[in-house]
Motif scaffolding. Structure first.
Motif, PDB file in Angstrom:
ATOM      1  N   LYS A   1      41.540  56.150  49.970  1.00 52.14           N
ATOM      2  CA  LYS A   1      42.746  56.754  49.337  1.00 52.14           C
ATOM      3  C   LYS A   1      43.423  55.668  48.565  1.00 52.14           C
ATOM      4  O   LYS A   1      43.808  55.797  47.522  1.00 52.14           O
ATOM      5  N   GLU A   2      43.418  54.434  49.267  1.00 51.95           N
ATOM      6  CA  GLU A   2      43.968  53.248  48.535  1.00 51.95           C
ATOM      7  C   GLU A   2      43.087  52.876  47.214  1.00 51.95           C
ATOM      8  O   GLU A   2      43.818  52.431  46.218  1.00 51.95           O
ATOM      9  N   ILE A   3      42.068  52.809  47.548  1.00 51.28           N
ATOM     10  CA  ILE A   3      41.026  52.474  46.296  1.00 51.28           C
ATOM     11  C   ILE A   3      41.058  53.284  45.050  1.00 51.28           C
ATOM     12  O   ILE A   3      41.149  52.903  44.237  1.00 51.28           O
ATOM     13  N   LEU A   4      41.018  54.689  45.437  1.00 49.38           N
ATOM     14  CA  LEU A   4      41.368  55.734  44.475  1.00 49.38           C
ATOM     15  C   LEU A   4      42.693  55.482  43.674  1.00 49.38           C
ATOM     16  O   LEU A   4      42.700  55.534  42.517  1.00 49.38           O
TER      17      LEU A   4
ATOM     18  N   LEU B   1      44.230  52.528  43.434  1.00 54.62           N
ATOM     19  CA  LEU B   1      43.871  51.277  42.556  1.00 54.62           C
ATOM     20  C   LEU B   1      43.013  51.466  41.281  1.00 54.62           C
ATOM     21  O   LEU B   1      43.327  50.825  40.452  1.00 54.62           O
ATOM     22  N   THR B   2      42.263  52.366  41.430  1.00 52.61           N
ATOM     23  CA  THR B   2      41.247  52.524  40.431  1.00 52.61           C
ATOM     24  C   THR B   2      41.923  53.273  39.298  1.00 52.61           C
ATOM     25  O   THR B   2      41.598  53.264  38.001  1.00 52.61           O
ATOM     26  N   GLY B   3      42.879  54.208  39.814  1.00 53.06           N
ATOM     27  CA  GLY B   3      43.741  54.775  38.838  1.00 53.06           C
ATOM     28  C   GLY B   3      44.467  53.983  37.901  1.00 53.06           C
ATOM     29  O   GLY B   3      44.965  54.251  36.782  1.00 53.06           O
ATOM     30  N   LYS B   4      45.154  52.955  38.642  1.00 51.53           N
ATOM     31  CA  LYS B   4      45.799  52.110  38.016  1.00 51.53           C
ATOM     32  C   LYS B   4      45.036  50.772  37.353  1.00 51.53           C
ATOM     33  O   LYS B   4      45.767  50.067  36.443  1.00 51.53           O
ATOM     34  N   ALA B   5      43.755  50.853  37.284  1.00 49.40           N
ATOM     35  CA  ALA B   5      42.859  49.770  36.752  1.00 49.40           C
ATOM     36  C   ALA B   5      42.982  49.676  35.250  1.00 49.40           C
ATOM     37  O   ALA B   5      43.156  48.622  34.622  1.00 49.40           O
ATOM     38  N   SER B   6      43.255  50.932  34.696  1.00 49.56           N
ATOM     39  CA  SER B   6      43.329  50.656  33.019  1.00 49.56           C
ATOM     40  C   SER B   6      44.518  50.411  32.515  1.00 49.56           C
ATOM     41  O   SER B   6      44.521  49.834  31.428  1.00 49.56           O
ATOM     42  N   ALA B   7      45.526  50.260  33.311  1.00 51.50           N
ATOM     43  CA  ALA B   7      46.739  49.912  32.916  1.00 51.50           C
ATOM     44  C   ALA B   7      47.102  48.375  33.198  1.00 51.50           C
ATOM     45  O   ALA B   7      48.019  48.038  32.815  1.00 51.50           O
ATOM     46  N   ARG B   8      46.383  47.886  34.010  1.00 50.08           N
ATOM     47  CA  ARG B   8      46.498  46.349  34.343  1.00 50.08           C
ATOM     48  C   ARG B   8      46.039  45.529  33.269  1.00 50.08           C
ATOM     49  O   ARG B   8      45.201  45.957  32.246  1.00 50.08           O
ATOM     50  N   PRO B   9      46.646  44.324  33.179  1.00 46.71           N
ATOM     51  CA  PRO B   9      46.209  43.546  31.930  1.00 46.71           C
ATOM     52  C   PRO B   9      44.869  42.971  32.130  1.00 46.71           C
ATOM     53  O   PRO B   9      44.193  42.783  33.085  1.00 46.71           O
ATOM     54  N   HIS B  10      44.116  43.110  30.728  1.00 45.90           N
ATOM     55  CA  HIS B  10      42.536  42.800  30.692  1.00 45.90           C
ATOM     56  C   HIS B  10      42.620  41.590  29.751  1.00 45.90           C
ATOM     57  O   HIS B  10      43.096  41.616  28.761  1.00 45.90           O
ATOM     58  N   GLN B  11      41.806  40.716  30.161  1.00 46.97           N
ATOM     59  CA  GLN B  11      41.277  39.603  29.338  1.00 46.97           C
ATOM     60  C   GLN B  11      39.905  39.415  29.272  1.00 46.97           C
ATOM     61  O   GLN B  11      39.138  38.820  29.875  1.00 46.97           O
ATOM     62  N   TYR B  12      39.072  39.996  28.052  1.00 44.71           N
ATOM     63  CA  TYR B  12      37.771  39.961  28.003  1.00 44.71           C
ATOM     64  C   TYR B  12      37.507  38.365  27.621  1.00 44.71           C
ATOM     65  O   TYR B  12      38.068  37.926  26.597  1.00 44.71           O
ATOM     66  N   ARG B  13      36.523  37.899  28.379  1.00 47.05           N
ATOM     67  CA  ARG B  13      35.964  36.362  27.918  1.00 47.05           C
ATOM     68  C   ARG B  13      34.773  36.293  27.641  1.00 47.05           C
ATOM     69  O   ARG B  13      33.860  36.917  28.185  1.00 47.05           O
ATOM     70  N   SER B  14      34.530  35.414  26.864  1.00 51.61           N
ATOM     71  CA  SER B  14      32.971  35.111  26.324  1.00 51.61           C
ATOM     72  C   SER B  14      32.580  33.947  27.288  1.00 51.61           C
ATOM     73  O   SER B  14      33.354  33.257  27.886  1.00 51.61           O
ATOM     74  N   MET B  15      31.210  33.920  27.540  1.00 51.65           N
ATOM     75  CA  MET B  15      30.910  32.936  28.668  1.00 51.65           C
ATOM     76  C   MET B  15      31.311  31.371  28.173  1.00 51.65           C
ATOM     77  O   MET B  15      31.488  30.664  29.035  1.00 51.65           O
ATOM     78  N   ASN B  16      31.685  31.141  26.745  1.00 50.65           N
ATOM     79  CA  ASN B  16      32.238  29.826  26.498  1.00 50.65           C
ATOM     80  C   ASN B  16      33.545  29.571  27.076  1.00 50.65           C
ATOM     81  O   ASN B  16      33.892  28.409  27.070  1.00 50.65           O
ATOM     82  N   ASP B  17      34.193  30.754  26.965  1.00 51.38           N
ATOM     83  CA  ASP B  17      35.599  30.464  27.741  1.00 51.38           C
ATOM     84  C   ASP B  17      35.838  30.610  29.013  1.00 51.38           C
ATOM     85  O   ASP B  17      36.803  30.343  29.550  1.00 51.38           O
TER      86      ASP B  17
ATOM     87  N   TYR C   1      38.146  46.960  47.699  1.00 47.91           N
ATOM     88  CA  TYR C   1      39.727  47.241  47.641  1.00 47.91           C
ATOM     89  C   TYR C   1      40.277  45.849  47.408  1.00 47.91           C
ATOM     90  O   TYR C   1      41.001  45.795  46.631  1.00 47.91           O
ATOM     91  N   MET C   2      39.588  44.492  47.736  1.00 50.40           N
ATOM     92  CA  MET C   2      40.020  43.409  47.753  1.00 50.40           C
ATOM     93  C   MET C   2      39.678  42.785  46.098  1.00 50.40           C
ATOM     94  O   MET C   2      40.694  42.166  45.484  1.00 50.40           O
ATOM     95  N   ILE C   3      38.528  43.335  45.639  1.00 51.89           N
ATOM     96  CA  ILE C   3      38.367  43.062  44.111  1.00 51.89           C
ATOM     97  C   ILE C   3      39.456  43.823  43.422  1.00 51.89           C
ATOM     98  O   ILE C   3      39.903  43.126  42.217  1.00 51.89           O
ATOM     99  N   LEU C   4      39.638  45.018  43.539  1.00 49.77           N
ATOM    100  CA  LEU C   4      40.826  45.839  42.775  1.00 49.77           C
ATOM    101  C   LEU C   4      42.060  44.973  42.948  1.00 49.77           C
ATOM    102  O   LEU C   4      42.828  45.050  41.802  1.00 49.77           O
ATOM    103  N   LYS C   5      42.330  44.358  43.787  1.00 46.38           N
ATOM    104  CA  LYS C   5      43.601  43.599  44.033  1.00 46.38           C
ATOM    105  C   LYS C   5      43.661  42.272  43.626  1.00 46.38           C
ATOM    106  O   LYS C   5      44.770  41.672  43.575  1.00 46.38           O
TER     107      LYS C   5
END
Length: 177
Positions: free
Chosen positions: A10-13, A15-31, A124-128
């Motif tokens: 239930k907690e994972i569900l 957290l996954t619902g909130k995943a799209s709202a959290r900050p994302h920083q796509y990184r290249s391999m160089n960065d 669960y830990m990955i999502l947090k």
């Protein structure tokens, strides 16, 4: 011994619902300076290839491993965080607070998860985790990762999937250059 995974799932569900709202920083391999690789203990021999490949390119690589029992714990001498399903989770499937704290303190510009659906506690830990870029193999419709790779039908070969993810990470053009 886990009585039920109901509350954890239930907690994972949630957290996954909130995943799209959290900050994302796509990184290249160089960065990318540091990575956190997640895997199941039964896949550890194959994962060593991935870890060594990243280390040889000058990256700092942390590893976290899920092992269902003590007999499945890898014997390769390396620093890794271990989450054992038979001793490091409570009756409801949640990981021990001490393991969670160690996990969240592992630095990672990128998390690459190969544990799949083998451990709900690890997911669960990955999502947090505070990392702003999470990559994994798509196993369900829940948006757990910022970047997901869909394996070809019947091909869950970790080396192949790792090389595909690495190729995509190398092709990302970062705004941080």
């Amino acid at each position: 011994m886990i009585l039920t995974n109901y509350f954890l799932n239930k907690e994972i569900l949630k957290l996954t619902g909130k995943a799209s709202a959290r900050p994302h920083q796509y990184r290249s391999m160089n960065d990318i300076k540091s990575l956190l690789i997640i895997c199941d203990s039964r896949d550890w021999d194959v994962m060593r290839y991935c870890v060594e490949k990243l280390r040889s390119s000058g990256k700092t690589v942390n590893t976290a491993i899920y092992s269902p029992t003590r007999k499945d714990v890898p014997t390769w001498v390396s620093n890794y965080l271990l989450l054992r399903g038979d001793s490091d989770v409570n009756l409801f499937g949640f990981p021990a607070k001490s393991v969670q704290q160690q996990f969240y303190n592992l630095s990672a510009d990128v998390i690459i998860d190969f544990s799949g659906d083998k451990s709900a506690a690890m997911l669960y830990m990955i999502l947090k985790h505070p990392s702003a870029f999470k990559v994994g193999v798509k196993r369900s419709e829940n948006p757990a990762y910022d970047f997901s790779i869909i394996p070809p039908e019947g091909n869950d070969d970790i080396k192949y999937l790792f090389d595909q993810i690495l190729g995509y990470l190398q092709s990302i053009t970062s705004k941080y250059r």
